[in-house]
Scaffold this motif. Structure first.
Motif, PDB file in Angstrom:
ATOM      1  N   GLN A 140       0.786 -15.278   0.843  1.00 22.12           N
ATOM      2  CA  GLN A 140       1.250 -14.701  -0.141  1.00 22.12           C
ATOM      3  C   GLN A 140       0.317 -14.584  -1.409  1.00 22.12           C
ATOM      4  O   GLN A 140       0.844 -14.230  -2.317  1.00 22.12           O
ATOM      5  N   ALA A 141      -0.889 -14.986  -1.156  1.00 22.34           N
ATOM      6  CA  ALA A 141      -1.911 -14.833  -2.061  1.00 22.34           C
ATOM      7  C   ALA A 141      -2.497 -13.422  -2.118  1.00 22.34           C
ATOM      8  O   ALA A 141      -2.237 -12.558  -1.429  1.00 22.34           O
ATOM      9  N   ASP A 142      -2.924 -13.104  -3.350  1.00 23.75           N
ATOM     10  CA  ASP A 142      -3.457 -11.653  -3.548  1.00 23.75           C
ATOM     11  C   ASP A 142      -4.676 -11.661  -2.907  1.00 23.75           C
ATOM     12  O   ASP A 142      -5.406 -12.725  -2.791  1.00 23.75           O
ATOM     13  N   GLU A 143      -5.287 -10.589  -2.635  1.00 22.88           N
ATOM     14  CA  GLU A 143      -6.329 -10.477  -1.665  1.00 22.88           C
ATOM     15  C   GLU A 143      -7.498  -9.239  -2.073  1.00 22.88           C
ATOM     16  O   GLU A 143      -6.517  -8.100  -2.327  1.00 22.88           O
ATOM     17  N   TYR A 144      -8.718  -9.385  -1.879  1.00 27.23           N
ATOM     18  CA  TYR A 144      -9.409  -8.073  -2.127  1.00 27.23           C
ATOM     19  C   TYR A 144      -9.769  -7.677  -0.851  1.00 27.23           C
ATOM     20  O   TYR A 144     -10.385  -8.374   0.157  1.00 27.23           O
ATOM     21  N   ILE A 145      -9.818  -6.527  -0.648  1.00 27.45           N
ATOM     22  CA  ILE A 145     -10.291  -5.760   0.601  1.00 27.45           C
ATOM     23  C   ILE A 145     -11.317  -4.691   0.095  1.00 27.45           C
ATOM     24  O   ILE A 145     -10.825  -3.713  -0.814  1.00 27.45           O
ATOM     25  N   ASN A 147     -13.388  -3.464  -2.438  1.00 25.23           N
ATOM     26  CA  ASN A 147     -13.410  -3.446  -4.122  1.00 25.23           C
ATOM     27  C   ASN A 147     -11.684  -3.157  -4.477  1.00 25.23           C
ATOM     28  O   ASN A 147     -11.558  -3.490  -5.726  1.00 25.23           O
ATOM     29  N   GLN A 148     -10.957  -3.159  -3.632  1.00 26.01           N
ATOM     30  CA  GLN A 148      -9.498  -3.046  -4.242  1.00 26.01           C
ATOM     31  C   GLN A 148      -8.835  -4.476  -3.969  1.00 26.01           C
ATOM     32  O   GLN A 148      -8.600  -4.999  -2.950  1.00 26.01           O
ATOM     33  N   LEU A 149      -8.029  -4.815  -5.092  1.00 28.27           N
ATOM     34  CA  LEU A 149      -7.068  -5.873  -5.132  1.00 28.27           C
ATOM     35  C   LEU A 149      -5.875  -5.428  -4.452  1.00 28.27           C
ATOM     36  O   LEU A 149      -5.315  -4.489  -4.787  1.00 28.27           O
ATOM     37  N   ILE A 150      -5.524  -6.364  -3.502  1.00 23.46           N
ATOM     38  CA  ILE A 150      -3.980  -6.194  -2.965  1.00 23.46           C
ATOM     39  C   ILE A 150      -2.957  -7.114  -3.351  1.00 23.46           C
ATOM     40  O   ILE A 150      -3.355  -8.323  -3.249  1.00 23.46           O
ATOM     41  N   ARG A 151      -2.321  -6.853  -4.179  1.00 25.32           N
ATOM     42  CA  ARG A 151      -1.106  -7.747  -4.831  1.00 25.32           C
ATOM     43  C   ARG A 151      -0.085  -8.142  -3.784  1.00 25.32           C
ATOM     44  O   ARG A 151       0.395  -6.898  -3.027  1.00 25.32           O
ATOM     45  N   ARG A 152       0.233  -9.159  -3.743  1.00 24.23           N
ATOM     46  CA  ARG A 152       1.385  -9.717  -2.626  1.00 24.23           C
ATOM     47  C   ARG A 152       2.576 -10.090  -3.941  1.00 24.23           C
ATOM     48  O   ARG A 152       2.393 -10.208  -4.808  1.00 24.23           O
ATOM     49  N   GLY A 153       3.813 -10.204  -3.188  1.00 24.68           N
ATOM     50  CA  GLY A 153       4.817 -10.630  -4.003  1.00 24.68           C
ATOM     51  C   GLY A 153       5.829  -9.555  -3.903  1.00 24.68           C
ATOM     52  O   GLY A 153       6.067  -9.070  -3.111  1.00 24.68           O
ATOM     53  N   CYS A 154       6.146  -9.022  -5.339  1.00 24.42           N
ATOM     54  CA  CYS A 154       7.077  -8.256  -5.480  1.00 24.42           C
ATOM     55  C   CYS A 154       6.596  -6.744  -5.241  1.00 24.42           C
ATOM     56  O   CYS A 154       5.878  -6.640  -5.360  1.00 24.42           O
ATOM     57  N   THR A 155       7.622  -6.437  -4.111  1.00 25.88           N
ATOM     58  CA  THR A 155       7.349  -4.704  -4.005  1.00 25.88           C
ATOM     59  C   THR A 155       7.730  -3.956  -4.875  1.00 25.88           C
ATOM     60  O   THR A 155       8.595  -4.098  -5.653  1.00 25.88           O
ATOM     61  N   GLN A 156       7.175  -2.790  -5.103  1.00 23.06           N
ATOM     62  CA  GLN A 156       7.626  -1.614  -5.795  1.00 23.06           C
ATOM     63  C   GLN A 156       8.669  -0.698  -5.351  1.00 23.06           C
ATOM     64  O   GLN A 156       8.763  -0.732  -4.237  1.00 23.06           O
ATOM     65  N   THR A 157       9.839  -0.594  -6.137  1.00 17.28           N
ATOM     66  CA  THR A 157      10.712   0.533  -5.633  1.00 17.28           C
ATOM     67  C   THR A 157      10.691   1.630  -5.942  1.00 17.28           C
ATOM     68  O   THR A 157       9.700   1.943  -6.759  1.00 17.28           O
TER      69      THR A 157
END
Length: 89
Positions: A28-33, A35-45
């Protein structure tokens, strides 16, 4: 004082007493791939909202606020109902 005032309290003092980081934590942690931050958790609707400044009559705001918490969502639903019955038919 330079320390942040809203620091999360912990029940451990020594870093060796810190809880283990489990697979669930990392899932569930945010992660860098790269230089791009990939946020986890709430998904965009698909229906996103937009913050804006708008003026309504005081009595209209008071009536919606009187319905309690979540009045903004109910106001949005009322506007959507009006659109469905007046513009989309």
């Amino acid at each position: 004082m330079n320390a942040k005032e809203n620091v999360t309290a912990t029940d451990w003092i020594d870093p060796d007493d810190a809880p283990e980081l489990t697979d669930d934590f990392f899932a569930q942690a945010d992660e860098y791939i790269g230089n791009q931050l990939i946020r986890r958790g709430c998904t965009q609707t698909e229906n996103t909202t937009q913050a804006l400044t708008i003026a309504y009559d005081n009595d209209v705001i008071a009536a919606f606020k009187a319905t309690g918490e979540g009045w903004e969502a109910r106001m949005n639903m009322a506007l959507r109902d009006w659109l469905n019955s007046h513009l989309l038919n």
